[in-house]
Scaffold this motif. Structure first.
Motif, PDB file in Angstrom:
ATOM      1  N   ALA A 338      30.060 -41.957 -21.077  1.00 42.10           N
ATOM      2  CA  ALA A 338      29.468 -42.732 -22.159  1.00 42.10           C
ATOM      3  C   ALA A 338      28.499 -41.862 -22.937  1.00 42.10           C
ATOM      4  CB  ALA A 338      28.743 -43.956 -21.597  1.00 42.10           C
ATOM      5  N   ILE A 339      28.164 -42.327 -24.114  1.00 43.38           N
ATOM      6  CA  ILE A 339      27.157 -41.643 -24.940  1.00 43.38           C
ATOM      7  C   ILE A 339      25.774 -41.940 -24.378  1.00 43.38           C
ATOM      8  CG2 ILE A 339      26.022 -41.735 -27.192  1.00 43.38           C
ATOM      9  CD1 ILE A 339      28.737 -41.991 -28.461  1.00 43.38           C
ATOM     10  N   LYS A 340      24.963 -40.895 -24.304  1.00 46.11           N
ATOM     11  CA  LYS A 340      23.570 -41.057 -23.886  1.00 46.11           C
ATOM     12  C   LYS A 340      22.795 -39.916 -24.528  1.00 46.11           C
ATOM     13  CE  LYS A 340      24.480 -38.499 -19.626  1.00 46.11           C
ATOM     14  NZ  LYS A 340      24.344 -38.458 -18.171  1.00 46.11           N
ATOM     15  N   VAL A 341      21.487 -39.849 -24.268  1.00 44.47           N
ATOM     16  CA  VAL A 341      20.675 -38.770 -24.821  1.00 44.47           C
ATOM     17  C   VAL A 341      20.268 -37.819 -23.699  1.00 44.47           C
ATOM     18  CG1 VAL A 341      18.548 -38.177 -26.033  1.00 44.47           C
ATOM     19  CG2 VAL A 341      19.888 -40.157 -26.764  1.00 44.47           C
ATOM     20  N   LYS A 342      19.487 -38.289 -22.763  1.00 39.94           N
ATOM     21  CA  LYS A 342      19.053 -37.421 -21.676  1.00 39.94           C
ATOM     22  C   LYS A 342      20.266 -36.932 -20.870  1.00 39.94           C
ATOM     23  CE  LYS A 342      14.404 -39.310 -20.984  1.00 39.94           C
ATOM     24  NZ  LYS A 342      13.498 -39.982 -20.037  1.00 39.94           N
ATOM     25  N   GLY A 343      20.341 -35.622 -20.709  1.00 43.10           N
ATOM     26  CA  GLY A 343      21.424 -35.041 -19.918  1.00 43.10           C
ATOM     27  C   GLY A 343      22.784 -35.006 -20.596  1.00 43.10           C
ATOM     28  N   HIS A 344      22.858 -35.462 -21.850  1.00 45.62           N
ATOM     29  CA  HIS A 344      24.159 -35.490 -22.524  1.00 45.62           C
ATOM     30  C   HIS A 344      24.605 -34.076 -22.889  1.00 45.62           C
ATOM     31  CE1 HIS A 344      27.382 -37.660 -24.482  1.00 45.62           C
ATOM     32  NE2 HIS A 344      27.267 -36.865 -25.546  1.00 45.62           N
ATOM     33  N   ASP A 345      25.895 -33.826 -22.758  1.00 41.68           N
ATOM     34  CA  ASP A 345      26.473 -32.537 -23.147  1.00 41.68           C
ATOM     35  C   ASP A 345      26.905 -32.654 -24.603  1.00 41.68           C
ATOM     36  OD1 ASP A 345      28.198 -30.302 -23.594  1.00 41.68           O
ATOM     37  OD2 ASP A 345      28.537 -30.146 -21.439  1.00 41.68           O
ATOM     38  N   GLU A 452      21.973 -40.434 -31.307  1.00 44.61           N
ATOM     39  CA  GLU A 452      22.899 -41.498 -30.919  1.00 44.61           C
ATOM     40  C   GLU A 452      23.764 -41.936 -32.094  1.00 44.61           C
ATOM     41  OE1 GLU A 452      20.287 -44.434 -29.298  1.00 44.61           O
ATOM     42  OE2 GLU A 452      20.499 -43.678 -27.247  1.00 44.61           O
ATOM     43  N   ALA A 453      23.192 -41.967 -33.275  1.00 43.88           N
ATOM     44  CA  ALA A 453      23.970 -42.329 -34.469  1.00 43.88           C
ATOM     45  C   ALA A 453      25.052 -41.294 -34.736  1.00 43.88           C
ATOM     46  CB  ALA A 453      23.049 -42.470 -35.671  1.00 43.88           C
TER      47      ALA A 453
END
Length: 986
Positions: A338-345, A452-453
């Motif tokens: 899923a989309i996330k911010v922290k830890g996202h590649d 996120e956008a």
């Protein structure tokens, strides 16, 4: 590259904020210390203004840049005073010339080159990073400068290594001022390097090819070893960490089949690989390929030859599923659900950079062959080209372009912090805030909203491209096989389709798509196989033991000499695909026939195949047409083999699908054999006439015995034959240049006939021939004169031989001798016999068979007590004990069932006769199916699931246990009828 006059001091205020006050104080102290030795830097720091604020803020945010400034204070001072781009150009030129030996130190050592390149990399990285953070450069410029340095570093290293190769006696350089010129050594930049889009701490992907005959190799045969050894040094020169750092981590794994090929691949071998086994992911990789070092002209030529592989001449929609599968594999491997911010590649995760790149590359693969304008390397250029070609709209182009460069900015800042090759956003709030500040956001919350956008926009646009995947694949779910790892969506689909071991099945199917078998070597064959794959797997999944059926198809593919023709046939004829799967699921014997002789499948194109019965007239007309073009003897024999193999196969297919019964199949197999044997005899006789001349008054009659005589052949039956002959008593020899006496003439004729039927040729064997039923068996001559045959049958033959004669039928020969043979057979069978002796002999024969050849199990329908032998012996007893021969009209066309029907009512009770017919029909029908599908005995525990289904269908029972019970009941009943019928009269 624009902004030729921009300097670092031209920064606007407010672009960056410091990480924190503690870091700010520490950085200020470090800069103050450096300023003592650098007046330009001191003057800059003395002024209160945006430059001092931005520089100190940047160094608080990036420990790596802080260390670099400490080592390159002079360079920083120059960049404050001089335009950036000329300075960067100078650094790139220095890197490109780094291979050149010093006059006093010929030749240059690896160590000196490594130092020069590392210093150039550190300097260019520092200046581009500061320009990027100060918003003097955008990400486009940053990536281009980084790529330019990579080009220069690789080119310098290659030139250096070529000179080194000359020093070692392996190479001969034509121009020492330009070592790579005309060398035939090709270094292609791939991926982001090829597209001039390198990120701040990027790996560089390179592939190395060479022309053995370019004239530079002392021994062209030694080229692979020589260049591979040099390429290992190339990797060390570029990526080994020293006190000066490293240049670029270097990856050579995009070369053909990297697990089994050397680091440097000959051009011809590479082209053969890509033409025969190249996959869609490799096509995508070569969209961005660019010659960066070595022989640049040879590199362009190579890419030109590779263009038809990368960009197909037709619209290639199959690439969509293949490329998307790579993305799903990345998600499964990295756990990016899923989309996330922290830890996202931000590279490989959902909505990340890779999705934009795949969005562009996939559509380039689809249409690039037809639209040369789409053959661009850069991602932004690709979006523009797709827009101009009306493949994507203006809004999509704008959105993805903005998203792409935003994500590239994020990527650069992640890597600028500590010069790490990372794409993962920090997990901690503090470190996430650092990235937000480097991007110019006031805080991490504002950054997260924007990110996120962007990720959501990319995911949405990317997803729309693949919305048609389910329609394209023909099944609900993913069905794609590419790369080295399983696609998680495909594994779920395989399980849903009915496969018990989806991982194993996926591995096998990837083997097909990797071109490991001869049938899938070519790109075209794999594409056509891909086209039928969804339906193929769906139909396999509908069978019990789907895994087993697919494994059999794998064995079939492994033995197939070529696949394009068959895959095309199946692709264009969906009903044939279902039949093919049914064959694989039920009939290994038929599968082996297709594998060895794929042309037999061509006959299935006949639309009347399953509705038109294979009657004698039907087969005769087709045989005549097929033989008509044949000229010489060998061609006739080959055509007979081709025809017989195809028609046996097609009769089998009719039986397999239920279009005909086992009885129908027996008659069709027999009619086919009779027609082919007749044509073979005719061809042999013409050849004998040509070689030895005609024998005066010579006639032959070929008698079919056993199942051939009684119209009960199966798919795997051999043929029992007796050849009779006669000739003019006044003739001593044949009338030809190499004349033969009568015995040798007709013996040789028979031997030639046996060879013509049984000898293996390129087209296989027609029929295995058994002649042991001739007078005196294997001890007698292979050809029998009709008078001797008659004397033997009347005076010497045993009862069992007269039993065999009840199934005798003349299948070919001259009309006069045929009539005489039929008259003799009818007369011998009509001879009155002692009923007690006849019954005793038949029972003795049955007991002997039971002792010497006991049945294997209940499924041995021929030998079980009350099985086919008992039924045949009952019918033979009826014939031999009949009051007169006239009770059997038209003996030439009678089967065992016919004889029971005609002669049984006189001596067998109606109920018993009905049981005999029921048992004969069941045993024959099931035997026909078993002999069609497998070569050995039927063993329920190991039999293909599809065969068991066919047997149950043929028998008309619920399951195998019910059938076994029925067989036991019938065999017991038939043994009782045999005992009552074949016995001396009371």
């Amino acid at each position: 590259m624009s902004n030729q006059n921009v300097r670092l001091r031209d920064v606007e205020p407010g672009v960056l904020q410091p990480f924190n006050q503690a870091e700010l104080k520490s950085v200020a102290a470090s800069l103050k210390s450096l300023a003592r030795d650098h007046p330009e830097l001191a003057a800059c720091l003395a002024e209160s203004g945006p430059l001092r604020d931005m520089l100190t803020a940047a160094l608080t945010l990036s420990p790596y840049l802080r260390d670099s400034v400490a080592m390159e204070a002079d360079l920083l001072a120059r960049a404050l005073a001089e335009p950036l781009e000329p300075l960067l150009s100078h650094i790139v030129r220095e890197a490109r010339d780094a291979w050149k030996p010093d006059a006093a130190a010929m030749p240059l050592s690896d160590g000196v080159l490594m130092t020069r390149l590392r210093i150039a990399k550190r300097r260019l990285s520092l200046l581009t990073a500061l320009a990027d953070l100060f918003r003097l450069f955008d990400a486009r410029q940053t990536t281009r400068w980084l790529s330019a340095l990579a080009d220069a570093a690789v080119a310098a290293a290659v030139d250096h290594l070529l000179l080194s190769g000359e020093q070692s006696g392996k190479l001969k350089i034509a121009d020492h001022a330009r070592p790579s010129h005309g060398s035939g050594l090709i270094a292609l930049g791939m991926g982001k390097l090829g597209a001039c889009e390198l990120n701040y701490s990027s790996d560089i992907d390179i592939v190395i090819f060479f022309e053995p005959d370019a004239g530079i190799l002392i021994d062209p045969e030694d080229g692979t070893e020589t260049y591979s050894r040099l390429m290992r040094r190339l990797v060390r020169i570029l990526q080994e960490r020293t006190g000066d750092g490293y240049v670029f981590r270097t990856d050579l794994r995009l070369r053909p089949d990297p697990g089994s090929t050397p680091l440097a691949v000959p051009v011809e071998a590479a082209l053969l690989y890509y033409e025969g086994r190249g996959q869609n992911w490799e096509r995508a990789a070569f969209i961005k390929a660019r010659p960066i070092a070595g022989d640049l002209a040879a590199g362009e030529t190579f890419l030109g030859e590779l263009r038809p592989f990368v960009f197909r001449k037709y619209l290639d929609y199959a690439a969509i599923a293949d490329i998307h599968a790579i993305k799903r594999q990345i998600h499964a491997h990295k756990g990016h659900d899923a989309i996330k911010v922290k830890g996202h590649d931000i590279k490989l995760g959902r909505g990340g950079i890779r999705e934009i790149e795949f969005f562009v590359q996939t559509q380039q693969l689809i249409a690039g062959g037809r639209m040369p304008a789409l053959r661009v390397k850069g991602t932004e250029d690709g979006l523009k080209a797709l827009n101009q070609a009306n493949w994507i709209d203006d809004a999509t182009t704008r959105e993805l372009t903005v998203c792409y460069w935003f994500l590239r900015d994020v990527e650069h800042r992640l890597q600028m912090v500590r010069d790490e090759q990372t794409h993962l956003l920090p997990e901690s709030d503090n470190e996430l805030r650092r990235i937000a500040l480097m991007l110019g956001f006031a805080n991490s919350r504002a950054f997260a909203i924007e990110l996120e956008a962007v990720l959501g926009t990319v995911e949405q646009r990317y997803g729309k491209l693949f919305e048609a995947e389910e329609t394209l694949s023909g099944v609900a779910g993913n069905l794609v096989f590419t790369g080295q790892k399983d696609d998680p969506g495909t594994l779920k689909t395989l399980a849903a389709l009915g496969f018990e071991r989806p991982e194993d099945m996926s591995r096998i199917i990837r083997t097909w798509h990797n071109g490991r078998y001869r049938a899938t070597h070519s790109v075209e064959a794999r594409e056509r196989l891909t086209a039928i794959m969804p339906n193929l797997l769906r139909i396999f999944g509908e069978n019990r033991r789907a895994d087993e059926a697919l494994l059999r198809f794998d064995s079939f593919l492994k033995g197939l000499p070529a696949g394009i023709q068959l895959f095309s046939l199946l692709s264009n004829n969906p009903p044939l695909l279902e039949l093919m799967v049914k064959v694989m699921a039920a009939a290994p014997r038929l599968a082996d026939i297709i594998a060895g002789r794929p042309h037999v499948f061509d006959g299935m194109l006949d639309p009347a195949l399953l509705v038109e019965l294979p009657t004698r007239d039907y087969l005769a007309a087709r045989l005549s047409a097929f033989l008509d073009p044949a000229g010489h003897y060998e061609e006739i024999l080959d055509r007979l083999r081709i025809f017989a193999a195809e028609q046996r196969f097609l009769i089998g297919i009719r039986l397999l699908t239920g279009a005909i019964t086992g009885g129908d199949a027996g008659r069709a197999f027999t009619d086919l054999a009779e027609l082919v044997i007749t044509a073979t005899l005719d061809a042999v006789r013409r050849e004998m006439d040509r070689a030895h001349g005609v024998f005066p008054g010579g006639e032959v009659a070929l008698i079919g015995m056993g199942k051939l005589g009684s119209h009960e052949l199966t798919a795997g039956s051999d043929v029992d034959l007796i050849l009779l002959y006669d000739y003019d008593e006044q003739a001593d020899a044949s009338l030809g240049p190499r004349s033969l006496d009568a015995t040798r003439y007709f013996t040789r004729l028979t031997q030639r006939l046996m060879a013509a039927l049984s000898a293996p040729t390129a087209e296989g064997v027609l029929y295995e021939v058994d002649m042991r039923l001739r007078p005196s068996g294997n001890q007698g001559p292979v050809a029998t004169r009709i008078g001797a045959f008659e004397r033997y049958q009347r005076e010497e033959a045993w009862t069992w031989e007269h039993m065999a004669l009840t199934r005798a039928r003349v299948v070919a020969g001259d009309a006069g001798l045929t009539a005489r043979a039929e008259t003799i057979i009818a007369s011998v069978l009509a001879t009155r016999r002692d009923p007690a002796r006849l019954a005793a002999d038949i029972r003795e024969m049955r007991d002997l068979i039971e002792q010497e050849k006991p049945p294997r199990d209940i499924w041995d329908f021929k030998l079980i007590p009350g099985g086919l032998i008992d039924l045949e012996f009952i019918a033979q007893h009826l014939v031999l004990s009949a009051p007169r021969r006239g009770d059997i009209p038209d003996a030439k066309r009678l089967s065992t069932a016919d004889r029971l029907s005609l002669l049984g009512p006189a001596t067998i009770a109606p109920a018993d006769l009905d049981l005999c017919q029921t048992a004969l029909r069941l045993f024959s029908d099931v035997s026909q199916v078993i002999r069609l599908c497998i070569d050995g005995p039927f063993e329920p525990d190991t039999a293909p699931a599809g065969l068991i289904d066919l047997i149950i269908r043929s028998a008309g029972t619920r399951d195998l246990a019910t059938l076994e019970e029925q067989v036991r009941d019938l065999s017991a009943a038939i043994r009782g009828i045999f005992d009552r019928s074949v016995r001396p009269p009371a």
